[in-house]
Design an enzyme around this catalytic site. Structure first.
Site, short mmCIF file in Angstrom:
data_model
loop_
_atom_site.label_atom_id
_atom_site.label_comp_id
_atom_site.label_asym_id
_atom_site.label_seq_id
_atom_site.Cartn_x
_atom_site.Cartn_y
_atom_site.Cartn_z
N CYS A 29 -10.26 3.31 -24.01
CA CYS A 29 -11.93 3.62 -24.03
C CYS A 29 -12.34 3.90 -25.60
O CYS A 29 -13.44 3.87 -25.66
CB CYS A 29 -12.02 4.90 -23.42
SG CYS A 29 -11.56 4.62 -21.62
N HIS B 279 -18.97 7.41 -25.38
CA HIS B 279 -18.06 6.62 -24.43
C HIS B 279 -18.70 7.06 -22.83
O HIS B 279 -18.62 8.50 -22.83
CB HIS B 279 -16.71 6.68 -24.75
CG HIS B 279 -16.08 6.18 -23.38
ND1 HIS B 279 -16.09 4.97 -22.98
CD2 HIS B 279 -15.11 6.68 -22.66
CE1 HIS B 279 -15.07 4.73 -21.72
NE2 HIS B 279 -14.47 6.02 -21.57
N ASN C 89 -17.15 3.82 -15.68
CA ASN C 89 -16.56 3.67 -16.93
C ASN C 89 -16.04 2.40 -17.16
O ASN C 89 -15.34 1.78 -16.44
CB ASN C 89 -15.60 4.53 -16.93
CG ASN C 89 -14.42 4.80 -18.35
OD1 ASN C 89 -14.84 3.75 -18.84
ND2 ASN C 89 -13.72 5.63 -18.41
N1 COA Z 1 -13.62 12.07 -3.83
C1 COA Z 1 -13.43 13.08 -3.41
N2 COA Z 1 -12.57 14.11 -3.91
C2 COA Z 1 -11.88 13.69 -4.80
C3 COA Z 1 -11.91 12.52 -5.33
C4 COA Z 1 -12.82 11.51 -4.67
N3 COA Z 1 -12.86 10.26 -5.70
N4 COA Z 1 -11.12 12.44 -6.34
C5 COA Z 1 -10.57 13.51 -6.44
N5 COA Z 1 -10.96 14.30 -5.54
C6 COA Z 1 -10.27 15.70 -5.31
C7 COA Z 1 -9.22 16.05 -5.93
O1 COA Z 1 -7.95 15.49 -5.04
C8 COA Z 1 -9.12 17.56 -5.85
O2 COA Z 1 -8.64 18.27 -4.61
P1 COA Z 1 -7.91 19.35 -4.41
O3 COA Z 1 -8.22 20.42 -5.04
O4 COA Z 1 -7.51 19.37 -2.99
O5 COA Z 1 -6.62 18.80 -5.05
C9 COA Z 1 -10.48 17.78 -6.14
O6 COA Z 1 -11.23 16.72 -5.67
C10 COA Z 1 -10.77 18.39 -7.48
O7 COA Z 1 -10.11 17.51 -8.44
P2 COA Z 1 -10.34 17.55 -10.00
O8 COA Z 1 -9.13 16.82 -10.56
O9 COA Z 1 -10.27 19.09 -10.27
O10 COA Z 1 -11.65 17.19 -10.22
P3 COA Z 1 -12.25 17.14 -11.60
O11 COA Z 1 -13.62 17.80 -11.78
O12 COA Z 1 -11.44 17.10 -12.83
O13 COA Z 1 -12.87 15.46 -11.71
C11 COA Z 1 -12.57 13.41 -12.62
C12 COA Z 1 -12.07 14.42 -11.52
C13 COA Z 1 -11.42 12.21 -12.66
C14 COA Z 1 -13.70 12.98 -12.34
C15 COA Z 1 -12.39 14.04 -14.02
O14 COA Z 1 -11.06 14.90 -14.21
C16 COA Z 1 -12.52 12.93 -15.19
O15 COA Z 1 -13.63 12.73 -15.34
N6 COA Z 1 -11.56 13.13 -15.92
C17 COA Z 1 -11.53 12.37 -17.24
C18 COA Z 1 -11.93 11.07 -17.36
C19 COA Z 1 -11.92 10.50 -18.59
O16 COA Z 1 -12.51 11.00 -19.56
N7 COA Z 1 -11.20 9.63 -19.21
C20 COA Z 1 -11.06 9.14 -20.44
C21 COA Z 1 -10.95 7.94 -20.88
S1 COA Z 1 -10.97 6.90 -19.68
#
Ligand code: COA
Length: 336
Positions: free
Chosen positions: A114, A255, A285
């Site tokens: 990214c 980004h 993304n």
């Molecule tokens: N739909 C519904 N629930 C989902 C899901 C989806 N698409 N994806 C994950 N979940 C669930 C998880 O399983 C978790 O459930 P659990 O608590 O029962 O285990 C819950 O939602 C919370 O997950 P969590 O990982 O805490 O969510 P989050 O707030 O961290 O958001 C992302 C997830 C991926 C959106 C976030 O972590 C993120 O943006 N990460 C960084 C991405 C990034 O910057 N990448 C950089 C370069 S590419």
């Protein structure tokens, strides 16, 4: 000898027509529109089903050359930032060179996920500043749908396909162009965001395919924590180093990985959300394409104007991250 500055003198982008909405994803995995929107800011993403990454690049570049009135033969160097090359070899830059007819150019691919476009812009700028070249194409393009597991809700809601490109040339006025940069990487982040198979560590086998090791893996929580800190820190650093306040910056060009990461970065820089380029809702993304896609869309809309100071910031797999300060030199497009 006084150093030349590199300036962006043309922009272009391509977004595929086909749209994959949150509602459609609800039918594919256990997710829902509300979760995706509130956790990421994404409403829909575009999917390219008409060929490889280079095909999107060609469309973005043709667009750019047309606007600038420059022929492909005039290009000296092509840098393609991508993690979804057409093939492991040859480099997609070579494929693009052939397809657009840039007979006099050399080129290579750059893999910084990214942060790829930012890294590529930094490398391209050096060739202009040193006087070695005068026309460098810097491209960020990814067909993320080709490495996304559409049965994994943790990742499949996040990514989309697109290509963006800029042309770097020597700046006519020395106060315009790329003014400063801060670049970092930290290999200890590799465990949290990767694609495990297909390289020399895990050459492709039936087992790597069965274990879905050819798809992007992300530990979202771990990446989120690092991304928030690193993107805010590196944006703050470039502001402090150049004695700039939020009011001095016309646009933050972040980004587009997650709305919450972008908000945290803008807040730390003292930049109002109205001055943040944001299109994650439409495209998700698109990895290396997010920043040039923003630049091209905002420029086309006449919102990115000559003389404005802008800060680019990115974070991605590696980990890799960085920021760049630019005084925008390209005049707004003429109104039809
Ligand atoms: N739909 C519904 N629930 C989902 C899901 C989806 N698409 N994806 C994950 N979940 C669930 C998880 O399983 C978790 O459930 P659990 O608590 O029962 O285990 C819950 O939602 C919370 O997950 P969590 O990982 O805490 O969510 P989050 O707030 O961290 O958001 C992302 C997830 C991926 C959106 C976030 O972590 C993120 O943006 N990460 C960084 C991405 C990034 O910057 N990448 C950089 C370069 S590419």
């Amino acid at each position: 000898m006084e150093l030349r500055r590199a300036a962006i003198t043309a922009v272009g982008h391509y977004v595929p027509e086909k749209i994959l909405t949150n509602a459609e994803l609800e039918k594919m995995v256990d997710t829902n529109d509300e979760w995706i929107r509130t956790r990421t800011g994404i409403r829909e993403r575009h999917i390219f089903d008409q060929g490889p990454t280079s095909e999107m690049v060609v469309k973005a570049v043709q667009n750019l050359l047309l606007h600038r009135g420059v022929s492909a033969e005039e290009i000296d160097l092509i840098i393609v930032a991508t993690i979804t090359p057409d093939m492991m070899l040859p480099a997609t830059a070579c494929v693009v060179q052939e397809k657009i007819g840039a007979k006099n150019a050399w080129g290579f691919d750059l893999n910084a996920a990214c942060s790829g476009f930012l890294y590529a812009l930094s490398v391209g700028a050096r060739f202009i500043e040193s006087g070695v070249h005068s026309k460098v194409l810097v491209i960020g393009a990814d067909k993320m749908s080709s490495i996304t597991d559409y049965t994994d809700r943790n990742t499949c809601v996040l990514f989309g396909d697109a290509a963006g490109a800029v042309l770097l040339e020597p700046s006519v006025e020395k106060e315009y162009g790329i003014l400063d940069q801060c670049m970092y990487s930290d290999g200890s982040g590799g465990a949290y965001l990767n694609l495990k198979a297909g390289g020399s560590l895990n050459p492709p086998t039936h087992e790597t395919i069965d274990k879905k090791m050819h798809y992007v893996f992300q530990d979202g929580k771990a990446v989120f924590k690092s991304a928030v800190v690193c993107m805010a820190d590196v944006s703050d650093e470039i502001m402090n180093r150049n004695k700039l306040k939020g009011c001095d910056i016309a646009w933050l060009v972040p980004h587009q990985a997650n709305l919450r990461i972008i908000d945290a970065t803008a807040q730390r820089m003292g930049i109002d959300s109205s001055k943040v380029m944001m299109n994650i809702d439409k495209y998700g993304n698109t990895t290396a394409a997010t920043i040039p896609l923003c630049l091209s869309e905002w420029w086309q809309a006449g919102k990115l104007q000559r003389g404005q100071k802008i800060v680019l910031a990115a974070f991605g797999a590696g980990y890799t991250w960085g920021s760049m300060l630019i005084q925008w030199s390209l005049a707004s497009p003429e109104k039809p």
